[in-house]
Design an enzyme around this catalytic site. Structure first.
Site, mmCIF file in Angstrom:
data_model
loop_
_atom_site.group_PDB
_atom_site.id
_atom_site.type_symbol
_atom_site.label_atom_id
_atom_site.label_comp_id
_atom_site.label_asym_id
_atom_site.label_seq_id
_atom_site.Cartn_x
_atom_site.Cartn_y
_atom_site.Cartn_z
ATOM 1 N N TRP A 7 1.691 1.787 -3.554
ATOM 2 C CA TRP A 7 0.849 2.454 -4.284
ATOM 3 C C TRP A 7 0.778 3.802 -4.318
ATOM 4 C CZ3 TRP A 7 -2.474 1.107 -8.034
ATOM 5 C CH2 TRP A 7 -2.857 -0.185 -8.404
ATOM 6 N N TRP A 39 -15.723 11.747 -13.026
ATOM 7 C CA TRP A 39 -14.936 11.492 -11.663
ATOM 8 C C TRP A 39 -14.300 12.771 -10.997
ATOM 9 C CZ3 TRP A 39 -9.873 13.098 -12.358
ATOM 10 C CH2 TRP A 39 -9.375 13.098 -13.566
ATOM 11 N N GLU A 70 0.786 -1.422 -0.104
ATOM 12 C CA GLU A 70 0.205 -0.166 0.029
ATOM 13 C C GLU A 70 0.795 1.256 0.027
ATOM 14 O OE1 GLU A 70 -3.405 0.072 -0.491
ATOM 15 O OE2 GLU A 70 -2.819 -2.112 -0.785
ATOM 16 N N TRP A 74 -20.187 12.190 -19.608
ATOM 17 C CA TRP A 74 -20.839 11.953 -18.550
ATOM 18 C C TRP A 74 -22.217 12.777 -18.190
ATOM 19 C CZ3 TRP A 74 -17.935 8.522 -15.754
ATOM 20 C CH2 TRP A 74 -16.710 8.592 -16.080
ATOM 21 N N TRP A 79 -9.551 8.112 -7.768
ATOM 22 C CA TRP A 79 -10.743 8.257 -8.484
ATOM 23 C C TRP A 79 -10.596 7.770 -10.001
ATOM 24 C CZ3 TRP A 79 -15.433 9.597 -7.706
ATOM 25 C CH2 TRP A 79 -15.920 9.812 -6.416
ATOM 26 N N ASN A 92 -10.849 2.965 3.110
ATOM 27 C CA ASN A 92 -10.313 2.747 1.592
ATOM 28 C C ASN A 92 -11.385 1.899 0.859
ATOM 29 O OD1 ASN A 92 -8.740 2.672 -0.602
ATOM 30 N ND2 ASN A 92 -8.281 0.684 -0.301
HETATM 31 C C1 LIG Z 1 -11.349 7.427 -4.447
HETATM 32 C C2 LIG Z 1 -10.070 7.283 -3.661
HETATM 33 C C3 LIG Z 1 -9.674 8.562 -3.168
HETATM 34 C C4 LIG Z 1 -8.482 8.450 -2.432
HETATM 35 N N1 LIG Z 1 -8.016 9.626 -1.879
HETATM 36 C C5 LIG Z 1 -6.976 9.742 -1.132
HETATM 37 C C6 LIG Z 1 -6.394 10.735 -0.496
HETATM 38 O O1 LIG Z 1 -6.789 11.891 -1.013
HETATM 39 N N2 LIG Z 1 -5.092 10.881 0.208
HETATM 40 C C7 LIG Z 1 -4.730 9.504 0.620
HETATM 41 O O2 LIG Z 1 -3.698 9.748 1.446
HETATM 42 N N3 LIG Z 1 -5.340 8.290 0.306
HETATM 43 C C8 LIG Z 1 -6.125 8.273 -0.638
HETATM 44 N N4 LIG Z 1 -6.986 7.183 -1.208
HETATM 45 C C9 LIG Z 1 -5.989 5.932 -0.831
HETATM 46 C C10 LIG Z 1 -6.620 5.278 0.552
HETATM 47 O O3 LIG Z 1 -7.947 5.225 0.833
HETATM 48 C C11 LIG Z 1 -6.048 5.705 1.755
HETATM 49 O O4 LIG Z 1 -4.671 6.127 1.656
HETATM 50 C C12 LIG Z 1 -6.319 5.234 3.057
HETATM 51 O O5 LIG Z 1 -7.768 4.808 3.298
HETATM 52 C C13 LIG Z 1 -5.745 5.676 4.234
HETATM 53 O O6 LIG Z 1 -6.121 5.165 5.352
HETATM 54 P P1 LIG Z 1 -4.892 4.502 6.243
HETATM 55 O O7 LIG Z 1 -3.872 5.558 6.478
HETATM 56 O O8 LIG Z 1 -5.326 3.697 7.468
HETATM 57 O O9 LIG Z 1 -4.242 3.607 5.200
HETATM 58 P P2 LIG Z 1 -3.414 2.187 5.187
HETATM 59 O O10 LIG Z 1 -4.249 0.966 4.686
HETATM 60 O O11 LIG Z 1 -2.984 1.931 6.668
HETATM 61 O O12 LIG Z 1 -2.263 2.197 4.420
HETATM 62 C C14 LIG Z 1 -0.997 2.938 5.007
HETATM 63 C C15 LIG Z 1 -0.963 4.030 3.869
HETATM 64 O O13 LIG Z 1 -0.404 3.756 2.275
HETATM 65 C C16 LIG Z 1 -1.084 4.541 1.585
HETATM 66 N N5 LIG Z 1 -2.067 4.010 1.027
HETATM 67 C C17 LIG Z 1 -3.050 2.956 1.170
HETATM 68 N N6 LIG Z 1 -3.792 2.664 0.340
HETATM 69 C C18 LIG Z 1 -3.542 3.395 -0.743
HETATM 70 C C19 LIG Z 1 -4.042 3.821 -2.185
HETATM 71 N N7 LIG Z 1 -5.020 3.028 -2.405
HETATM 72 N N8 LIG Z 1 -3.340 4.621 -2.888
HETATM 73 C C20 LIG Z 1 -2.512 5.199 -2.539
HETATM 74 N N9 LIG Z 1 -1.855 5.388 -1.134
HETATM 75 C C21 LIG Z 1 -2.382 4.188 -0.354
HETATM 76 C C22 LIG Z 1 -1.495 5.936 2.414
HETATM 77 O O14 LIG Z 1 -0.512 6.755 2.495
HETATM 78 C C23 LIG Z 1 -1.853 5.170 3.981
HETATM 79 O O15 LIG Z 1 -1.766 6.143 4.886
HETATM 80 C C24 LIG Z 1 -7.945 7.143 -2.040
HETATM 81 C C25 LIG Z 1 -8.510 6.281 -2.550
HETATM 82 C C26 LIG Z 1 -9.505 6.285 -3.245
HETATM 83 C C27 LIG Z 1 -10.158 4.845 -3.790
#
Ligand SMILES: Cc1cc2nc3c(=O)[nH]c(=O)nc-3n(C[C@H](O)[C@H](O)[C@H](O)COP(=O)(O)OP(=O)(O)OC[C@H]3O[C@@H](n4cnc5c(N)ncnc54)[C@H](O)[C@@H]3O)c2cc1C
Length: 470
Positions: free
Chosen positions: A273, A354, A270, A301, A377, A336
């Site tokens: 990602w 989107w 993650e 759209w 998105w 997420n």
């Molecule tokens: C439509 C959409 C919009 C999103 N917008 C954002 C946003 O503005 N900012 C943001 O930080 N994340 C975003 N995410 C990714 C993800 O949802 C969040 O990072 C995550 O929910 C944060 O929770 P956590 O810190 O507990 O994550 P954890 O699951 O603990 O993951 C650890 C870290 O990994 C990174 N990470 C995890 N999943 C993703 C992912 N899919 N893409 C990129 N990085 C990831 C984040 O920095 C996160 O804090 C988005 C995802 C979607 C589907």
């Protein structure tokens, strides 16, 4: 010459790459300024809870630096103008900061750099926000990646201690007598998120707690929004109250501690990602307002403001979608899995652009990060790199049954459904009148009928994508 350290998405004095260089280069007797600029432009879309998180993080820095004898200067203004003023006030200035890779930040930094260099001043940028330098990961032919799996494989092949070791920031080397102080910043009293608190102390507490109780179960728990199965570190990673290297080091340490490291590997993935979306933004800056797959900009759209408003307010009649949107509105964060469900619902079931959803999330999320938000998105809308293929449309009912089987998450945010039995919680409009009365919710009055019928809109959406897919 006055040396200036410009804090941006790196609100910490520990493990901060540019700060390490700043401290090394600042000689005794050289005047210096520690600066944060509250930039009007970048605050245009910030939600109140996000600004509140930022203020808490800044306040903690002010206090910490004061204890050490330094002033942390927070200035309101547009950064290019602030630097013009600092330049005319102090003459030559040498500014240090960590690099930002969002297209608008690059443009802003270039303008500042150009201006300063004409005055014999400078802006030096270092890499800190991600594990890798923006240009470091490329295919063997030198081109950027647009698919996550080979990108992550390359990252894992190349990563070495240099990428994640802590930078050596000994702020005490700076002499407090040389520290310049300017105006006192006035914090506004803003709505706080009930879920998050800014500042490094809180960020480290979360990392510690996740290390102890979550990291070794991450893969199994991360998809269930009613479980505290993720790190909740995203806003801290965005504002840099916790560094990406600290997170990576924590994961490596845990790997050594446990026998089966599969759960930890998924968390590391993650983090990659996040790197991937930074990589995409850096190499394909047009994603800021266009689809990564350009042919999808031809999609016509549905710009239906009424349906969009219902989605924003969490009144679509799809409980899992509504729970997610209400969590976002109330807490400034969304799990997420539910971000994917709500984004997919907006772009597929409602077939709304989107960019509308991206902007709404940007206004509400505390952890708003341009690269990840745009990437998430475009992934959900199937317009992005390595996105969900357009023909794989989430069924919101099945997602709900699978990831919130007992409706615990739904009931927490969609309070009017709290007494609905488990078997009806995912589709309460299936209840007959008597059942509705028995659980205290009349569909159409207390909770809406579904805004669209998933099954029937799906075919239409598939046709729209098909018509322009080569
Ligand atoms: C439509 C959409 C919009 C999103 N917008 C954002 C946003 O503005 N900012 C943001 O930080 N994340 C975003 N995410 C990714 C993800 O949802 C969040 O990072 C995550 O929910 C944060 O929770 P956590 O810190 O507990 O994550 P954890 O699951 O603990 O993951 C650890 C870290 O990994 C990174 N990470 C995890 N999943 C993703 C992912 N899919 N893409 C990129 N990085 C990831 C984040 O920095 C996160 O804090 C988005 C995802 C979607 C589907």
């Amino acid at each position: 010459m006055v040396k200036i350290f410009w804090f941006r998405k790196d609100l910490r004095i520990f493990d901060n790459r540019a700060l390490e260089h700043f401290i090394e280069d600042t000689k005794p007797g050289e005047k210096f300024l520690l600066l944060y600029i509250k930039n009007r432009n970048s605050f245009k879309y910030f939600g109140e809870m996000r600004v509140s998180f930022l203020y808490e993080s800044l306040k903690e820095m002010v206090i910490l630096l004061k204890e050490k004898g330094y002033n942390f200067n927070i200035i309101k203004g547009d950064s290019p103008i602030v630097f013009k003023e600092l330049q005319s006030k102090y003459g030559n200035i040498s500014v240090y900061a960590n690099r930002q890779t969002e297209p608008y930040s690059i443009e802003r930094d270039k303008a500042i750099m150009d201006f300063l260099s004409t005055k014999g001043s400078s802006l030096k940028l270092y890499s800190d926000t991600t594990l890798f330098e923006p240009d470091e990961i490329t295919k063997d032919d030198g081109n950027p990646y647009s698919v996550f799996t080979p990108f992550s494989r390359k990252c894992l092949n190349l990563i070495s201690e240099n990428h994640y070791k802590s930078s050596n920031c000994k702020i005490e080397k700076l002499s407090p007598e040389d520290n310049i102080s300017s105006e006192i910043f006035k914090y506004e009293d803003l709505k706080k998120s009930p879920l998050f608190c800014g500042g490094r102390t809180e960020g480290l507490r979360l990392l510690k707690e996740f290390y102890k109780n979550g990291l070794d179960k991450y893969k199994s728990q991360r998809d269930f929004p009613s479980v505290k199965g993720t790190s909740f570190l995203s806003a801290h990673l965005h504002f840099g109250t916790v560094s990406i290297r600290e997170c990576y080091r924590a994961a490596l340490k845990k790997q050594k501690e446990i026998k089966n490291d599969e759960e930890v590997k998924v968390w590391m993935n993650e983090l990659l990602w996040r790197e991937f979306y930074y990589h995409i933004t850096h190499h394909f800056p047009y994603v800021i307002n266009s689809s990564f797959k350009k042919q999808y900009d031809k999609l016509e759209w549905n710009y239906d403001e009424k349906s969009f408003k219902k989605w924003c307010e969490g009144k679509t009649g799809y409980p899992i979608v509504d729970a997610g949107m209400r969590q976002l509105n109330e807490e400034g964060w969304m799990h997420n899995r539910v971000r994917m469900i709500t984004a997919m619902f907006l772009t597929k079931d409602l077939f709304i652009d989107w960019r509308w959803g991206e902007k709404y999330f940007a206004e509400k999320l505390i952890d708003l990060d341009f690269a990840s938000n745009n990437g998430g998105w475009q992934w959900s809308a199937s317009t992005g790199c390595d996105a969900q293929p357009y023909f794989r449309i989430f069924n919101p009912y099945l997602q709900s049954q699978r990831f919130d089987a007992k409706g615990t998450y739904i009931r927490k945010y969609v309070k009017e459904l709290k007494n609905v039995p488990d078997k009806c919680i995912h589709k309460p409009d299936d209840m007959n009148k008597e059942q509705q009365v028995n659980c205290g919710v009349v569909i159409g009055k207390d909770y809406p009928f579904p805004i669209v019928e998933h099954k029937s809109v799906k075919e239409n959406v598939l046709n729209k994508f098909k018509s322009i897919t080569k």
